[in-house]
Motif scaffolding. Structure first.
Motif, PDB file in Angstrom:
ATOM      1  N   LYS A 173       0.761  -1.198   0.102  1.00 22.91           N
ATOM      2  CA  LYS A 173      -0.055   0.140  -0.062  1.00 22.91           C
ATOM      3  C   LYS A 173       0.879   1.275   0.042  1.00 22.91           C
ATOM      4  CE  LYS A 173      -3.962  -2.077   2.314  1.00 22.91           C
ATOM      5  NZ  LYS A 173      -4.901  -2.314   3.407  1.00 22.91           N
ATOM      6  N   VAL A 174       2.052   1.198   0.454  1.00 22.58           N
ATOM      7  CA  VAL A 174       2.899   2.552   0.615  1.00 22.58           C
ATOM      8  C   VAL A 174       3.951   2.117  -0.350  1.00 22.58           C
ATOM      9  CG1 VAL A 174       4.299   3.790   2.010  1.00 22.58           C
ATOM     10  CG2 VAL A 174       2.412   2.643   3.020  1.00 22.58           C
ATOM     11  N   ASP A 175       4.432   3.255  -1.078  1.00 25.92           N
ATOM     12  CA  ASP A 175       5.516   3.601  -1.892  1.00 25.92           C
ATOM     13  C   ASP A 175       6.735   4.119  -1.265  1.00 25.92           C
ATOM     14  OD1 ASP A 175       7.334   3.541  -3.904  1.00 25.92           O
ATOM     15  OD2 ASP A 175       5.797   3.851  -5.753  1.00 25.92           O
ATOM     16  N   LEU A 176       7.651   3.430  -0.941  1.00 23.83           N
ATOM     17  CA  LEU A 176       8.883   4.031  -0.373  1.00 23.83           C
ATOM     18  C   LEU A 176      10.174   4.480  -1.152  1.00 23.83           C
ATOM     19  CD1 LEU A 176       9.246   1.918   2.880  1.00 23.83           C
ATOM     20  CD2 LEU A 176       8.004   3.987   2.726  1.00 23.83           C
ATOM     21  N   ASN A 177      10.015   4.065  -2.528  1.00 29.58           N
ATOM     22  CA  ASN A 177      11.096   3.964  -3.400  1.00 29.58           C
ATOM     23  C   ASN A 177      11.835   5.205  -3.671  1.00 29.58           C
ATOM     24  OD1 ASN A 177      10.460   1.531  -4.060  1.00 29.58           O
ATOM     25  ND2 ASN A 177       9.988   1.714  -6.307  1.00 29.58           N
ATOM     26  N   GLN A 178      11.181   6.458  -3.726  1.00 28.95           N
ATOM     27  CA  GLN A 178      11.713   7.703  -3.895  1.00 28.95           C
ATOM     28  C   GLN A 178      12.664   8.026  -2.588  1.00 28.95           C
ATOM     29  OE1 GLN A 178       9.122  11.076  -4.554  1.00 28.95           O
ATOM     30  NE2 GLN A 178      10.568  12.696  -4.842  1.00 28.95           N
ATOM     31  N   PHE A 179      11.943   7.652  -1.531  1.00 28.83           N
ATOM     32  CA  PHE A 179      12.850   7.994  -0.299  1.00 28.83           C
ATOM     33  C   PHE A 179      14.185   7.245   0.017  1.00 28.83           C
ATOM     34  CE2 PHE A 179      13.786   7.130   4.313  1.00 28.83           C
ATOM     35  CZ  PHE A 179      13.971   8.217   4.650  1.00 28.83           C
ATOM     36  N   GLU A 182       6.578 -11.434 -11.906  1.00 32.34           N
ATOM     37  CA  GLU A 182       6.851  -9.990 -12.045  1.00 32.34           C
ATOM     38  C   GLU A 182       6.812  -9.355 -10.859  1.00 32.34           C
ATOM     39  OE1 GLU A 182       6.369  -5.940 -14.538  1.00 32.34           O
ATOM     40  OE2 GLU A 182       5.199  -7.970 -15.241  1.00 32.34           O
ATOM     41  N   PHE A 183       7.775  -8.753 -10.237  1.00 32.31           N
ATOM     42  CA  PHE A 183       7.680  -8.175  -8.951  1.00 32.31           C
ATOM     43  C   PHE A 183       7.358  -6.562  -9.233  1.00 32.31           C
ATOM     44  CE2 PHE A 183      10.574 -11.420  -7.919  1.00 32.31           C
ATOM     45  CZ  PHE A 183      10.027 -11.820  -6.581  1.00 32.31           C
ATOM     46  N   LEU A 184       6.202  -6.060  -8.405  1.00 34.20           N
ATOM     47  CA  LEU A 184       5.862  -4.625  -8.584  1.00 34.20           C
ATOM     48  C   LEU A 184       6.853  -3.843  -8.132  1.00 34.20           C
ATOM     49  CD1 LEU A 184       2.090  -5.097  -7.382  1.00 34.20           C
ATOM     50  CD2 LEU A 184       2.870  -4.899  -9.625  1.00 34.20           C
ATOM     51  N   ASN A 185       6.922  -2.553  -8.874  1.00 30.90           N
ATOM     52  CA  ASN A 185       7.914  -1.609  -8.737  1.00 30.90           C
ATOM     53  C   ASN A 185       8.206  -1.285  -7.165  1.00 30.90           C
ATOM     54  OD1 ASN A 185      10.167   0.158 -10.064  1.00 30.90           O
ATOM     55  ND2 ASN A 185       8.684   1.774  -9.316  1.00 30.90           N
ATOM     56  N   ASN A 186       7.279  -1.127  -6.303  1.00 33.69           N
ATOM     57  CA  ASN A 186       7.320  -0.600  -5.206  1.00 33.69           C
ATOM     58  C   ASN A 186       7.885  -1.550  -3.859  1.00 33.69           C
ATOM     59  OD1 ASN A 186       4.824  -1.934  -4.890  1.00 33.69           O
ATOM     60  ND2 ASN A 186       3.884  -0.669  -3.835  1.00 33.69           N
TER      61      ASN A 186
END
Length: 279
Positions: A223-229, A255-259
């Motif tokens: 549910k939470v995308d930490l990629n940018q941080f 396939e693994f989701l980007n986040n």
């Protein structure tokens, strides 16, 4: 009531329930003592019943029962009793392939032709509780066969016990352990050091990959995308996590989701920090 079709030994019989055509393996202390074919019996609550209709990793249950000695069915049943006490409800149909495996393992050890299990350390950590249950076979085989079972064999038995919890196949559990090992190898090559598999950070990494693979198989999304941080603060770990997700995706055909990358990078960073502290 059950009608006996074959007495395997004092503690195991084959029987048909009432007038049905369904045959069962019944395991219980003294269940077959003094019994003969066509006699009727009523199993006690302590006895274990296994319908001979399941087909698992090594083939139909009926074929397995005919091909191995009854004592290995008893040993497998004892391990499943332990697993049930530890985990609650389990799929006991794994008794047949597990008994088959134990029989082959004993034969290998008697012939001094033991196999290795390169993933045993990973299996021990990834499926810790299952491994503790599998270790009960040490004293059982020592008492019954005077055999000292090696850790590598216990690792394989652990995989059978694990499949009783989620109705998967031994090959699936082995693939999971292999995915974790490949991930650890990637990290070791990157940081130039061997990772201590007994650390809490490694344990968390393994369990994260386990759930990550499960999410990829079901399509569940974090549910939470930490990629940018994470990419801004830990760019090396983020890049390595991306590479791992890509490689594992190819191996597992998921396939693994980007986040997922950011969450995996957190665990990689923790591993790196632990290794630096231990220097």
């Amino acid at each position: 009531m059950f009608r006996i079709t074959k007495v395997l030994n004092h503690n195991t019989v084959l029987a048909v329930k009432d007038k049905s055509a369904q045959e069962y393996l019944i395991v219980g202390k003294g269940i077959g003592f003094g019994k003969k074919i066509t006699q009727t019996i009523e199993p006690s609550p302590e006895d274990s019943l296994y319908a001979l209709k399941q087909t698992r990793d090594r083939g139909p249950a009926k074929d397995i029962v005919k091909s191995i000695e009854p004592e290995y069915l008893e040993i497998a049943n004892t391990l499943l009793d332990e697993a049930e006490r530890e985990f609650g409800k389990i799929d006991r149909s794994i008794l047949f392939p597990m008994a088959d495996h134990i029989a082959f393992a004993v034969k290998r050890m008697e012939n001094k032709d033991q196999i290795s299990n390169p993933l045993n350390d990973d299996i021990r950590v990834l499926f810790y509780k299952e491994y503790k249950v599998a270790e009960n076979i040490r004293h059982i085989l020592k008492e019954k066969k005077n055999i000292d079972i090696i850790d590598d064999e216990i690792g394989y038995i652990t995989l059978h016990i694990h499949t009783s919890l989620d109705n998967s196949k031994v090959a699936d559990a082995m693939q999971m352990a292999g995915a974790v090992r490949k991930c650890a190898t990637f990290i070791e090559e990157k940081i130039g050091k061997h990772i201590d598999v007994t650390t809490m950070a490694y344990n968390r990494l393994m369990n994260h990959i386990r759930h990550m693979v499960s999410r990829a198989a079901t399509g569940e999304e974090l549910k939470v995308d930490l990629n940018q941080f994470i990419e801004q603060n830990y760019p090396e770990s983020f890049a390595l996590a991306g590479e791992i997700c890509s490689e594992l995706g190819k191996d597992l055909k998921h396939e693994f989701l980007n986040n997922e990358i950011g969450y995996l990078a957190i665990h990689i960073e923790q591993i790196k920090c632990d290794e630096m502290v231990s220097e």
